[in-house]
Scaffold this active site. Structure first.
Site, PDB file in Angstrom:
ATOM      1  N   TRP A 153       9.372   9.290  -6.846  1.00 36.35           N
ATOM      2  CA  TRP A 153       8.876  10.638  -6.524  1.00 36.35           C
ATOM      3  C   TRP A 153       7.740  11.071  -7.459  1.00 36.35           C
ATOM      4  O   TRP A 153       7.119  12.097  -7.236  1.00 36.35           O
ATOM      5  CB  TRP A 153      10.029  11.650  -6.601  1.00 36.35           C
ATOM      6  N   HIS A 176       5.231   1.112 -15.027  1.00 35.34           N
ATOM      7  CA  HIS A 176       4.428   1.576 -13.895  1.00 35.34           C
ATOM      8  C   HIS A 176       2.963   1.687 -14.328  1.00 35.34           C
ATOM      9  O   HIS A 176       2.667   2.110 -15.447  1.00 35.34           O
ATOM     10  CB  HIS A 176       4.943   2.929 -13.384  1.00 35.34           C
ATOM     11  N   GLY A 219      -1.601   5.152  -3.886  1.00 37.68           N
ATOM     12  CA  GLY A 219      -2.057   6.503  -3.563  1.00 37.68           C
ATOM     13  C   GLY A 219      -3.421   6.562  -2.902  1.00 37.68           C
ATOM     14  O   GLY A 219      -4.031   7.621  -2.802  1.00 37.68           O
ATOM     15  N   SER A 243       0.711   2.467  -1.149  1.00 44.47           N
ATOM     16  CA  SER A 243       0.411   3.033   0.176  1.00 44.47           C
ATOM     17  C   SER A 243       1.331   2.505   1.279  1.00 44.47           C
ATOM     18  O   SER A 243       0.907   2.385   2.437  1.00 44.47           O
ATOM     19  CB  SER A 243      -1.069   2.810   0.542  1.00 44.47           C
ATOM     20  N   GLY A 297       5.774   5.424  -3.016  1.00 45.35           N
ATOM     21  CA  GLY A 297       5.380   6.658  -3.701  1.00 45.35           C
ATOM     22  C   GLY A 297       5.338   7.818  -2.724  1.00 45.35           C
ATOM     23  O   GLY A 297       6.369   8.395  -2.362  1.00 45.35           O
ATOM     24  N   GLY A 298       4.135   8.146  -2.254  1.00 48.27           N
ATOM     25  CA  GLY A 298       3.934   9.325  -1.409  1.00 48.27           C
ATOM     26  C   GLY A 298       4.902   9.425  -0.236  1.00 48.27           C
ATOM     27  O   GLY A 298       5.463  10.499   0.026  1.00 48.27           O
TER      28      GLY A 298
HETATM   29  P1  13P Z   1       2.043   5.234  -3.117  1.00 51.50           P
HETATM   30  O1  13P Z   1       3.088   4.746  -2.150  1.00 51.50           O
HETATM   31  O2  13P Z   1       1.883   6.728  -3.111  1.00 51.50           O
HETATM   32  O3  13P Z   1       0.757   4.488  -2.972  1.00 51.50           O
HETATM   33  O4  13P Z   1       2.598   4.896  -4.599  1.00 51.50           O
HETATM   34  C1  13P Z   1       3.063   3.636  -4.868  1.00 51.50           C
HETATM   35  C2  13P Z   1       3.699   3.640  -6.202  1.00 51.50           C
HETATM   36  O5  13P Z   1       3.058   3.800  -7.214  1.00 51.50           O
HETATM   37  C3  13P Z   1       5.164   3.488  -6.252  1.00 51.50           C
HETATM   38  O6  13P Z   1       5.623   3.322  -7.551  1.00 51.50           O
END
Ligand code: 13P
Length: 265
Positions: free
Chosen positions: A17, A103, A181, A221, A242-243
């Site tokens: 998150w 990360h 992202g 992504s 992530g998103g």
């Molecule tokens: P996104 O899915 O937003 O690109 O982020 C990936 C991420 O960094 C998961 O740890």
């Protein structure tokens, strides 16, 4: 058709998150995931990584759903005068069983070195936590054809002091920085190539059996529309999201894709 995933490499999907949500939205998201968890089934291991302040309320909202709780970071030290840090013991005490280490946002924006990542990894695993270790190259490194060399260096440095017996509590996330992202996702072929390089690095550090048994997931992504093709690659064992993990329906669709994609091989 019932698809049975590999016994040794059960698909894994994590929801990172990051620095998002508040009390109410964290509770709503965790409750929605908990209600729907049975629709995905236990063929996929699901872990959510909320911000520190919401770990306790997310743990309560997840209840007995089978979705595990993880933190986004930990200190490399056990305790003491380290203002702002959070220890492995505190995470375990509050019910977290997983933690992210290395990360790229912490490596790049907060200056975490390979050495600090290695120390955090030792602390997490020695304390009994499960770990998602993140590795991945920048766009510049990829354009220079150095993506394999970068992930191999990161793996070698992080695992320098990790005995083979700890590997079963570890998942490796390949997260190319240019895909995080950005809406730009690695092609299944690119992801498969990087995952093979990571598995190769594990085989040379340990042995090929251990490398074969270790789960390597893709992050960057990920979305309901691209997850299935990525998860169909034989070396891709799920994802770190992530998103799209902030929306229950998208995250659950990715969890289902992991079940189908990995099981359909
Ligand atoms: P996104 O899915 O937003 O690109 O982020 C990936 C991420 O960094 C998961 O740890």
């Amino acid at each position: 058709m019932t698809r049975v995933p590999s016994r040794t490499r059960r698909p894994f999907v994590g929801g990172n998150w990051k620095m998002n949500s508040d009390r109410a939205s964290a509770h709503d998201l965790a409750s929605s995931l908990a209600r729907a968890a049975s629709s995905v089934g236990d063929g996929v291991e699901i872990v959510v990584f909320p911000p520190y302040p919401y770990l306790d309320l997310v743990r309560a909202a997840l209840g007995e759903s089978g979705i595990a709780l993880g933190a986004q970071d930990l200190s490399s030290e056990p305790n003491g005068a380290l203002t702002g840090e959070v220890s492995a013991e505190m995470l375990l005490d509050i019910g977290a069983t997983w933690v992210l280490v290395g990360h790229s946002e912490r490596r790049q924006k907060l200056g975490e070195s390979d050495g600090l990542v290695a120390d955090k990894l030792v602390m997490a695993l020695e304390s009994g936590l499960h770990v998602v270790l993140c590795v991945g190259e920048t766009l510049e490194e990829r354009n220079a054809g150095r993506e394999s060399a970068i992930v191999e260096r990161q793996i070698g440095a992080a695992l320098a002091n990790i005995p083979p017996t700890h590997l079963e509590r570890m998942v490796i996330a390949y997260e190319p920085i240019w895909a995080i992202g950005t809406g730009v996702v690695a092609t299944p072929k690119d992801a498969a190539g990087a995952h093979a390089a990571i598995r190769e690095a594990l085989a040379s550090r340990y042995d090929s059996a251990l490398a074969r048994e270790t789960r390597i997931v893709y992050g960057g992504s990920l979305a309901p529309g691209n997850a299935k093709a990525l998860f169909a690659e034989s070396g891709v064992d799920g994802g770190l999201v992530g998103g799209a993990s902030l929306k229950a329906s998208d995250f659950l669709a990715i969890c289902s894709a992991a079940m189908i994609g990995v099981g359909a091989r």
